[in-house]
Design an enzyme around this catalytic site. Structure first.
Site, short mmCIF file in Angstrom:
data_model
loop_
_atom_site.label_atom_id
_atom_site.label_comp_id
_atom_site.label_asym_id
_atom_site.label_seq_id
_atom_site.Cartn_x
_atom_site.Cartn_y
_atom_site.Cartn_z
N ASP A 213 35.78 39.19 40.83
CA ASP A 213 35.56 40.08 41.86
C ASP A 213 34.24 40.65 41.83
O ASP A 213 33.96 41.22 40.71
CB ASP A 213 36.67 41.02 41.88
CG ASP A 213 36.20 42.28 42.78
OD1 ASP A 213 36.39 41.95 44.22
OD2 ASP A 213 36.02 43.22 42.58
N GLU A 297 35.28 35.43 45.79
CA GLU A 297 35.53 35.55 47.52
C GLU A 297 34.54 34.75 48.09
O GLU A 297 33.24 34.81 47.80
CB GLU A 297 35.44 37.28 47.68
CG GLU A 297 36.43 38.08 47.01
CD GLU A 297 36.29 39.35 47.32
OE1 GLU A 297 37.26 40.18 47.91
OE2 GLU A 297 35.37 39.95 46.56
N CYS A 364 48.31 44.09 46.13
CA CYS A 364 48.81 44.55 44.56
C CYS A 364 49.03 43.10 43.88
O CYS A 364 49.69 42.18 44.80
CB CYS A 364 50.18 45.28 44.68
SG CYS A 364 50.92 45.32 43.08
N CYS A 367 53.16 42.71 43.11
CA CYS A 367 54.30 42.17 44.16
C CYS A 367 53.63 41.77 45.49
O CYS A 367 54.34 41.45 46.21
CB CYS A 367 54.94 43.63 44.54
SG CYS A 367 54.15 44.91 45.24
N CYS A 383 49.99 50.76 43.18
CA CYS A 383 50.59 50.11 44.33
C CYS A 383 51.67 51.32 44.97
O CYS A 383 52.50 51.70 44.20
CB CYS A 383 51.39 49.04 43.90
SG CYS A 383 52.39 47.99 45.28
N CYS A 386 55.47 48.93 44.34
CA CYS A 386 56.25 48.77 43.00
C CYS A 386 55.66 49.70 42.03
O CYS A 386 56.18 49.65 40.84
CB CYS A 386 56.02 47.34 42.54
SG CYS A 386 54.27 46.79 42.26
N ASP A 393 39.17 46.82 40.28
CA ASP A 393 38.39 45.51 40.30
C ASP A 393 39.15 44.30 39.53
O ASP A 393 39.07 43.40 39.88
CB ASP A 393 36.96 45.77 39.57
CG ASP A 393 36.10 46.85 40.53
OD1 ASP A 393 36.37 46.77 41.59
OD2 ASP A 393 35.07 47.53 40.07
#
Length: 441
Positions: A213, A297, A364, A367, A383, A386, A393
């Site tokens: 990332d 990305e 997340c 999940c 999150c 969950c 990051d």
């Protein structure tokens, strides 16, 4: 396999490096760049060569841009590299100061223009623009005209047509068959770049995969939990450059003090660029050695760093804030990192994969639920579904990695946010993108 001729002062010898026999297969191009140390006379010759090549390029551009119709009426042919090369021969016969510069360099300038037009016709580049002094001080020789010889452990010299032997700081051994040599002017002096062809057979990669990332606070965050940033010295250099730019703004344009202040700004900017590029080279090499597949990305850096000024009719909002963000993004060097990592992985049999970037910071990694409230701040991700807690990051890097490994919309017990959202929206569903009951399948 052919090697560069290293010529000591007395004779010519061929130096073969042990690792060159490790690869047999396809030919790849590799560049080597060195700092030249010309004498004052050679420095003037460099400036003369760059100026003549720039003139030839601009004259050829003007001919193609403004006189192509008349040329086609008279000859029934379009202007091309062969036709302009023939006219160059006549021009050299008429003007001695043009003939004083190597013809190969001038032909290479015409080839550059021809390639620029071909790229424009294909739609992959803009229309060619004139070359300018101070920005396009460069010229190129073919490899067969150039000779290199070793002087000692630290210095070598290169023989250039109509210039002679020029010393350069030898920081890396040349390996392969020399294709061309380019001389260019940077704020810290003249440099030479050799392009060599080497045989290379990339081995099959069995190394693991990693997600990366790219950010501003942390330049790179890996799915392994590591976080890497560009050297802190870049920030100090940026402050010095800003002070130098303010001093430049107070100088009278065209004066000697203005020229001196301008050189100061250019030198600081070039130093920042060298530090940033060196860091990206080292980091991308380390990642290519450790991992066989790197997932990042698919970012449009150029669009992300566009100005927010707007127009007179529709002025932009938060222009200063957007300008600061653009400067921070460009200072991280996202695009150059992607470029360097791509070819380094390819040489080692690895692969660079780009995945959609939508909502990676809001998803997340445990999940798969997508919620903007989960991103508490720049560093924290909690999150809302969950309760998974992790560095924001690092969580995004894990999501990026998982988006590549997902074959459909469920992957090894995890929901994948982008695919799940697409299916959910098609069915008219809303809310958090997670299966009924639990986050795991």
């Amino acid at each position: 396999m052919q090697h560069v001729n290293y010529m000591p002062s007395s004779s010519v010898i061929h130096i073969c490096y042990p690792w060159t026999n490790c690869y047999t297969g396809t030919m790849i191009q590799r560049g080597y760049r060195y700092k030249l140390k010309p004498t004052p006379a050679q420095d003037r010759l460099f400036s003369q060569c760059a100026g003549v090549c720039r003139l030839i390029y601009n004259l050829a551009l003007e001919q193609r841009r403004d006189h192509w119709r008349a040329f086609k009426r008279q000859t029934e042919n379009s202007i091309s590299y062969p036709s302009q090369a023939r006219e160059l021969t006549c021009l050299r016969a008429e003007y001695d100061w043009i003939a004083a510069v190597s013809q190969t360099c001038q032909q290479q300038a015409l080839r550059d223009l021809d390639r620029a037009y071909q790229n424009w016709f294909k739609g992959i580049a803009r229309y060619p623009s004139p070359r300018k002094k101070g920005r396009n001080d460069t010229f190129r020789f073919q490899g067969r005209e150039v000779q290199v010889r070793k002087l000692n452990d630290k210095w070598s010299e290169v023989r250039l047509p109509k210039i002679g032997w020029v010393r350069f700081r030898d920081t890396r051994q040349l390996v392969g068959k020399l294709n061309n040599a380019t001389i260019s002017l940077a704020p810290n002096g003249w440099h030479i770049s050799f392009v060599l062809a080497i045989e290379h057979d990339a081995p099959a990669s069995i190394a693991p995969a990693v997600g990366v990332d790219r950010g501003v606070a942390n330049t790179l965050a890996l799915s392994t939990g590591e976080r890497l940033s560009v050297p802190a010295s870049l920030e100090a250099l940026e402050q010095r450059q800003r002070r130098a730019q303010r001093a430049l703004s107070r100088r009278k344009r065209g004066s000697k003090r203005y020229a001196k202040a301008r050189r100061r700004v250019a030198a600081l900017s070039a130093r920042r660029a060298r530090i940033r590029k060196d860091w990206h080279h080292r980091t991308s090499l380390e990642l290519s050695k450790r991992f066989g597949t790197v997932v990042i990305e698919d970012l449009n850096t150029k669009g992300m760093t566009a100005s927010a000024k707007g127009t007179v009719a529709e002025p932009g909002r938060m222009v200063r804030q957007k300008s600061g963000l653009n400067r921070s993004i460009l200072n991280q060097g996202w695009h150059i990192f992607e470029t360097l990592l791509s070819y380094k992985l390819e040489e080692r049999g690895g692969e660079l994969i780009r995945v959609p970037a939508q909502h990676t910071s809001q998803t997340c990694s445990a999940c798969g639920a997508v919620d903007s409230r989960s991103r508490k701040n720049q560093a924290s991700f909690v999150c809302t579904s969950c309760g998974h807690f992790e560095n924001a990051d690092t969580n995004a890097a894990k999501v990026i990695l998982r988006r590549n490994t997902a074959s459909m919309f469920v992957e090894e017990g995890y929901w994948v946010s982008v695919e799940a959202r697409t299916i959910g929206e098609a069915k008219g569903q809303t809310g958090n993108l997670r299966p009924s009951g639990r986050g795991r399948c």
